[in-house]
Scaffold this motif. Sequence first.
Motif, PDB file in Angstrom:
ATOM      1  N   ASN A 183       0.859  -1.189   0.000  1.00  0.00           N
ATOM      2  CA  ASN A 183       0.000   0.000   0.000  1.00  0.00           C
ATOM      3  C   ASN A 183       0.892   1.234   0.000  1.00  0.00           C
ATOM      4  N   THR A 184       1.553   1.447  -1.102  1.00  0.00           N
ATOM      5  CA  THR A 184       2.568   2.506  -1.180  1.00  0.00           C
ATOM      6  C   THR A 184       1.961   3.896  -1.005  1.00  0.00           C
ATOM      7  N   TYR A 185       0.711   4.081  -1.466  1.00  0.00           N
ATOM      8  CA  TYR A 185       0.089   5.395  -1.305  1.00  0.00           C
ATOM      9  C   TYR A 185      -0.083   5.742   0.168  1.00  0.00           C
ATOM     10  N   MET A 186      -0.635   4.805   0.953  1.00  0.00           N
ATOM     11  CA  MET A 186      -0.873   5.096   2.365  1.00  0.00           C
ATOM     12  C   MET A 186       0.439   5.224   3.125  1.00  0.00           C
ATOM     13  N   LEU A 187       1.435   4.442   2.759  1.00  0.00           N
ATOM     14  CA  LEU A 187       2.746   4.579   3.398  1.00  0.00           C
ATOM     15  C   LEU A 187       3.331   5.955   3.108  1.00  0.00           C
ATOM     16  N   SER A 188       3.106   6.457   1.886  1.00  0.00           N
ATOM     17  CA  SER A 188       3.582   7.796   1.527  1.00  0.00           C
ATOM     18  C   SER A 188       2.842   8.867   2.319  1.00  0.00           C
ATOM     19  N   VAL A 189       1.527   8.699   2.457  1.00  0.00           N
ATOM     20  CA  VAL A 189       0.727   9.643   3.253  1.00  0.00           C
ATOM     21  C   VAL A 189       1.226   9.665   4.692  1.00  0.00           C
ATOM     22  N   ASN A 190       1.432   8.482   5.261  1.00  0.00           N
ATOM     23  CA  ASN A 190       1.884   8.398   6.648  1.00  0.00           C
ATOM     24  C   ASN A 190       3.244   9.050   6.839  1.00  0.00           C
ATOM     25  N   ALA A 191       4.124   8.865   5.874  1.00  0.00           N
ATOM     26  CA  ALA A 191       5.453   9.482   5.968  1.00  0.00           C
ATOM     27  C   ALA A 191       5.339  11.008   5.986  1.00  0.00           C
ATOM     28  N   GLN A 192       4.422  11.550   5.193  1.00  0.00           N
ATOM     29  CA  GLN A 192       4.220  13.002   5.178  1.00  0.00           C
ATOM     30  C   GLN A 192       3.685  13.508   6.514  1.00  0.00           C
ATOM     31  N   LEU A 193       2.904  12.668   7.195  1.00  0.00           N
ATOM     32  CA  LEU A 193       2.324  13.046   8.482  1.00  0.00           C
ATOM     33  C   LEU A 193       3.308  12.911   9.637  1.00  0.00           C
ATOM     34  N   GLY A 194       4.459  12.291   9.381  1.00  0.00           N
ATOM     35  CA  GLY A 194       5.463  12.159  10.427  1.00  0.00           C
ATOM     36  C   GLY A 194       5.612  10.759  10.999  1.00  0.00           C
ATOM     37  N   PHE A 195       4.950   9.770  10.407  1.00  0.00           N
ATOM     38  CA  PHE A 195       5.117   8.394  10.871  1.00  0.00           C
ATOM     39  C   PHE A 195       6.515   7.896  10.516  1.00  0.00           C
ATOM     40  N   VAL A 196       7.121   7.190  11.450  1.00  0.00           N
ATOM     41  CA  VAL A 196       8.421   6.570  11.203  1.00  0.00           C
ATOM     42  C   VAL A 196       8.273   5.061  11.393  1.00  0.00           C
ATOM     43  N   SER A 197       9.061   4.308  10.652  1.00  0.00           N
ATOM     44  CA  SER A 197       8.978   2.848  10.727  1.00  0.00           C
ATOM     45  C   SER A 197       9.533   2.352  12.054  1.00  0.00           C
ATOM     46  N   ALA A 198       8.758   1.486  12.719  1.00  0.00           N
ATOM     47  CA  ALA A 198       9.217   0.873  13.960  1.00  0.00           C
ATOM     48  C   ALA A 198       9.561  -0.593  13.762  1.00  0.00           C
ATOM     49  N   GLY A 199       9.125  -1.171  12.629  1.00  0.00           N
ATOM     50  CA  GLY A 199       9.383  -2.570  12.365  1.00  0.00           C
ATOM     51  C   GLY A 199       8.264  -3.168  11.548  1.00  0.00           C
ATOM     52  N   VAL A 200       8.114  -4.491  11.634  1.00  0.00           N
ATOM     53  CA  VAL A 200       7.047  -5.165  10.919  1.00  0.00           C
ATOM     54  C   VAL A 200       6.443  -6.241  11.823  1.00  0.00           C
ATOM     55  N   THR A 201       5.230  -6.639  11.476  1.00  0.00           N
ATOM     56  CA  THR A 201       4.609  -7.798  12.112  1.00  0.00           C
ATOM     57  C   THR A 201       4.326  -8.824  11.027  1.00  0.00           C
ATOM     58  N   GLY A 202       4.480 -10.089  11.373  1.00  0.00           N
ATOM     59  CA  GLY A 202       4.202 -11.168  10.434  1.00  0.00           C
ATOM     60  C   GLY A 202       2.983 -11.954  10.871  1.00  0.00           C
ATOM     61  N   GLN A 203       2.088 -12.257   9.933  1.00  0.00           N
ATOM     62  CA  GLN A 203       0.918 -13.079  10.204  1.00  0.00           C
ATOM     63  C   GLN A 203       1.175 -14.472   9.618  1.00  0.00           C
ATOM     64  N   TRP A 204       1.223 -15.473  10.500  1.00  0.00           N
ATOM     65  CA  TRP A 204       1.526 -16.842  10.110  1.00  0.00           C
ATOM     66  C   TRP A 204       0.295 -17.715  10.298  1.00  0.00           C
ATOM     67  N   ARG A 205       0.084 -18.633   9.381  1.00  0.00           N
ATOM     68  CA  ARG A 205      -1.160 -19.402   9.366  1.00  0.00           C
ATOM     69  C   ARG A 205      -0.877 -20.905   9.251  1.00  0.00           C
ATOM     70  N   LYS A 206      -1.601 -21.683  10.022  1.00  0.00           N
ATOM     71  CA  LYS A 206      -1.565 -23.145   9.901  1.00  0.00           C
ATOM     72  C   LYS A 206      -2.998 -23.632   9.720  1.00  0.00           C
ATOM     73  N   ASP A 207      -3.210 -24.413   8.667  1.00  0.00           N
ATOM     74  CA  ASP A 207      -4.538 -24.954   8.352  1.00  0.00           C
ATOM     75  C   ASP A 207      -4.510 -26.451   8.617  1.00  0.00           C
ATOM     76  N   PHE A 208      -5.186 -26.875   9.672  1.00  0.00           N
ATOM     77  CA  PHE A 208      -5.207 -28.293  10.024  1.00  0.00           C
ATOM     78  C   PHE A 208      -5.941 -29.129   8.963  1.00  0.00           C
ATOM     79  N   ASN A 209      -6.824 -28.495   8.180  1.00  0.00           N
ATOM     80  CA  ASN A 209      -7.509 -29.222   7.113  1.00  0.00           C
ATOM     81  C   ASN A 209      -6.517 -29.724   6.062  1.00  0.00           C
ATOM     82  N   ALA A 210      -5.438 -28.971   5.864  1.00  0.00           N
ATOM     83  CA  ALA A 210      -4.433 -29.356   4.882  1.00  0.00           C
ATOM     84  C   ALA A 210      -3.445 -30.369   5.429  1.00  0.00           C
ATOM     85  N   ILE A 211      -3.458 -30.557   6.758  1.00  0.00           N
ATOM     86  CA  ILE A 211      -2.496 -31.453   7.388  1.00  0.00           C
ATOM     87  C   ILE A 211      -3.095 -32.817   7.650  1.00  0.00           C
ATOM     88  N   ASP A 212      -4.350 -32.829   8.164  1.00  0.00           N
ATOM     89  CA  ASP A 212      -4.986 -34.088   8.544  1.00  0.00           C
ATOM     90  C   ASP A 212      -5.364 -34.944   7.338  1.00  0.00           C
TER      91      ASP A 212
END
Length: 359
Positions: A330-359
Motif C-alpha cells: 500500500n505505497t500510497y498510504m505509506l507515503s501519506v503516513n510518511a508526510q504526516l510524520g510516521f516513522v517505521s518501527a518494524g514489521v509484524t508477520g501473520q503466520w497461518r496453519k490450516d489443520f484441514n491441509a495437514i490431517d
Amino acid sequence: MTEITIEQLRVPDTLDGDSAAEFLQAVEVSRKVRVNTWGNDELAYTAEELFQLCHDPYEWYVVLVVRLDGAIVGRAGIALPLDDNTDLAHVTLDVLPAAEGRGLGRKLLEAAELFVRGENRRIVVVETNHPAADLRVEAPEHVAATRDGSLMPLSSREALFAHNAGYVLEQVEQFGACALPLPPALGGRLKDRAIAAHSSAYAVHRWMDTCPEKWAQDIVRLEQSISDDDGAPEAWDVAKLREAEELSALTGRHTLVSAAECLETGALVAFTSISVLKHRDDVAFQDDTVVDSQHRGKDVGLHIKVENMEQLTREFPQVKTLYTWNSPDNTYMLSVNAQLGFVSAGVTGQWRKDFNAID
C-alpha cells in the motif's frame, strides 16, 4: 531438576485481592516481552484491558501459562471468535527473555494447538513482531508471504520459530509510530495541498463514537469494500455498525472518525478512524482508512487523516503517540503516513496453519 508445567489460567472475578495475583503475573510477563521487543510497554495490555478481553461477548479469550519451577515465565493468549470466522483461532505467545532456549515457546504453542483443535477450530494464526533494527541484519534465507510476496528473514528468531512449527507466512505489515501533536504548520500545509489537489470538491465531517444516522449507510458501503483475510468482502450492515458502537461504549473505547463527502453526489466516499482505549491515555491506534476507488489520487485520504489527527489532539491532548499498521504494497498510504510524520518501527508477520491441509 527443572519442572515445566502448562495450565489454563483462571480469570479472577475482580482484579483486587489475592485471587488476581497469577492473572497479574501473566500480564506482567506480556509487558516485559513487549518492552524487550519494542523498547517500551505502549503496546502491552494493561491488566484492565486483558480482563475486559476475557469477558468479550463476541470472542472467547483463553490464557495458558507455562511455569518454570512454579513461576509463570510465559503465556499463550488464545482468541476464538464466537460470531464470524468460527473455524479460526488467533494465538499470541510470550516467553520471558530470561527463560528462552528451553523449548517453552514450542511447548506453549503445542498446548495452544491442542486446545484449539479440541474446540474444533481448524485454522490457527500466530503473529510475530520484528523491530526495525532486527530487519537490517543481512540474512541468507528468507520466506515470502503468500499474499503479496513480502520477504521475512529467517535470521529472526521469531520467524524461524513459526516457520519450523509448520506455519506459512501469510502477510507482512509495516508498523509505524507518529509523535503527537501534529505540528500546526505541517497540518495546515498538508490540508491546503489536499484541497488544492481536489479543487474543494469534498467536505469533511467528523464524529466520535456514534456515526450520524445520515451517514450510516455510506459507512457500511465503504466498510463492505474492505476484504477479509480470504479476500471476500466484509459482511457489514447498519445493525452490525450499531452493535460495534455499543460494544465499544461498554468497554470504554472511543472511536474518532473523519469522513469525506463528495459535494457533487452528497455521498461519503472516504473515511478514516482512530481508536483510543479506556485504560491507555498516552497512545492511540489508527484503524481503517478507506477511499472509494473512483476518488483516489486526489489526496482525499491525506485530507481526512490530517483532520482526524487534529480531532484526536483536541479531544485527547494526553495522547502522545499514534500507531499504525499497513501492508507493504500500500505505497500510497505509506507515503501519506510518511508526510504526516510516521516513522517505521518494524514489521509484524501473520503466520497461518490450516489443520484441514495437514490431517
